[in-house]
Motif scaffolding. Structure first.
Motif, mmCIF file in Angstrom:
data_model
loop_
_atom_site.group_PDB
_atom_site.id
_atom_site.type_symbol
_atom_site.label_atom_id
_atom_site.label_comp_id
_atom_site.label_asym_id
_atom_site.label_seq_id
_atom_site.Cartn_x
_atom_site.Cartn_y
_atom_site.Cartn_z
ATOM 1 N N UNK A 61 -19.574 66.415 30.638
ATOM 2 C CA UNK A 61 -20.044 64.589 31.262
ATOM 3 C C UNK A 61 -20.923 64.090 32.393
ATOM 4 N N UNK A 62 -21.689 63.335 32.005
ATOM 5 C CA UNK A 62 -22.962 62.070 32.296
ATOM 6 C C UNK A 62 -22.865 60.797 32.570
ATOM 7 N N UNK A 63 -22.215 59.826 31.564
ATOM 8 C CA UNK A 63 -21.732 59.425 31.805
ATOM 9 C C UNK A 63 -20.401 58.073 31.271
ATOM 10 N N UNK A 64 -19.588 56.555 32.428
ATOM 11 C CA UNK A 64 -18.368 56.790 32.099
ATOM 12 C C UNK A 64 -18.660 56.213 30.745
ATOM 13 N N UNK A 65 -17.593 56.458 30.108
ATOM 14 C CA UNK A 65 -16.946 56.226 28.176
ATOM 15 C C UNK A 65 -18.182 57.519 27.439
ATOM 16 N N UNK A 66 -17.593 58.232 28.066
ATOM 17 C CA UNK A 66 -18.921 59.445 27.124
ATOM 18 C C UNK A 66 -17.397 60.529 26.970
ATOM 19 N N UNK A 67 -17.358 60.876 25.991
ATOM 20 C CA UNK A 67 -16.544 61.828 25.762
ATOM 21 C C UNK A 67 -16.620 62.986 24.890
ATOM 22 N N UNK A 68 -16.331 64.123 25.481
ATOM 23 C CA UNK A 68 -16.473 65.291 25.103
ATOM 24 C C UNK A 68 -15.386 66.071 23.982
ATOM 25 N N UNK A 69 -15.282 67.107 23.828
ATOM 26 C CA UNK A 69 -14.648 67.780 23.500
ATOM 27 C C UNK A 69 -14.082 69.354 23.635
ATOM 28 N N UNK A 70 -13.110 69.729 23.884
ATOM 29 C CA UNK A 70 -13.760 71.185 24.842
ATOM 30 C C UNK A 70 -12.071 72.375 24.125
ATOM 31 N N UNK A 71 -12.630 73.587 24.657
ATOM 32 C CA UNK A 71 -11.196 73.969 24.034
ATOM 33 C C UNK A 71 -9.785 74.203 25.019
ATOM 34 N N UNK A 72 -8.958 73.901 24.745
ATOM 35 C CA UNK A 72 -7.925 73.820 25.793
ATOM 36 C C UNK A 72 -7.490 74.990 26.395
ATOM 37 N N UNK A 73 -8.299 75.026 27.584
ATOM 38 C CA UNK A 73 -7.899 76.596 28.211
ATOM 39 C C UNK A 73 -6.492 75.889 29.343
ATOM 40 N N UNK A 74 -6.685 77.366 30.049
ATOM 41 C CA UNK A 74 -6.439 77.426 31.876
ATOM 42 C C UNK A 74 -7.589 76.666 32.137
ATOM 43 N N UNK A 75 -8.422 77.270 32.263
ATOM 44 C CA UNK A 75 -9.887 76.883 33.049
ATOM 45 C C UNK A 75 -9.918 74.748 33.442
ATOM 46 N N UNK A 76 -10.114 74.578 31.572
ATOM 47 C CA UNK A 76 -10.238 73.449 31.691
ATOM 48 C C UNK A 76 -9.521 72.605 31.641
ATOM 49 N N UNK A 77 -8.458 73.111 32.131
ATOM 50 C CA UNK A 77 -7.398 71.843 32.409
ATOM 51 C C UNK A 77 -7.063 71.637 34.242
ATOM 52 N N UNK A 78 -7.649 73.334 34.350
ATOM 53 C CA UNK A 78 -7.853 73.335 36.193
ATOM 54 C C UNK A 78 -8.849 72.504 36.448
ATOM 55 N N UNK A 79 -9.958 72.454 35.672
ATOM 56 C CA UNK A 79 -10.569 71.074 35.645
ATOM 57 C C UNK A 79 -10.446 69.760 35.608
ATOM 58 N N UNK A 80 -9.573 69.456 34.819
ATOM 59 C CA UNK A 80 -8.967 68.429 33.995
ATOM 60 C C UNK A 80 -8.346 67.777 35.811
ATOM 61 N N UNK A 81 -7.434 68.459 35.621
ATOM 62 C CA UNK A 81 -6.070 68.163 37.290
ATOM 63 C C UNK A 81 -7.185 67.597 38.708
ATOM 64 N N UNK A 82 -8.460 68.579 38.666
ATOM 65 C CA UNK A 82 -9.347 68.546 39.821
ATOM 66 C C UNK A 82 -9.829 67.378 39.819
ATOM 67 N N UNK A 83 -10.318 66.496 38.824
ATOM 68 C CA UNK A 83 -11.069 65.090 39.097
ATOM 69 C C UNK A 83 -10.427 63.928 38.024
#
Length: 58
Positions: free
Chosen positions: A28-50
């Motif tokens: 993610x680099x800009x506001x309103x930007x959407x990215x699609x990632x695999x739903x893994x525990x690592x990605x969930x942890x990154x989402x939780x952090x931000x």
């Protein structure tokens, strides 16, 4: 595996460097930007952090 769509809803300006790097690691680099990632525990942890800067798009 399932995927998850993540949208940046707030600017990273004024937040700690580790949170800025987490957004960059998510692709993610800009506001309103959407990215699609695999739903893994690592990605969930990154989402939780931000969680205050991003949202999950259905």
């Amino acid at each position: 595996m399932a995927t998850i769509k993540i949208k940046q809803i707030k600017s990273k300006i004024g937040y700690p460097v580790d949170q800025k790097r987490t957004l960059e690691a998510l692709g993610l680099h800009k506001i309103s930007q959407v990215v699609e990632k695999e739903d893994t525990p690592a990605i969930r942890g990154m989402i939780r952090k931000v969680h205050h800067l991003v949202t999950i798009v259905e």
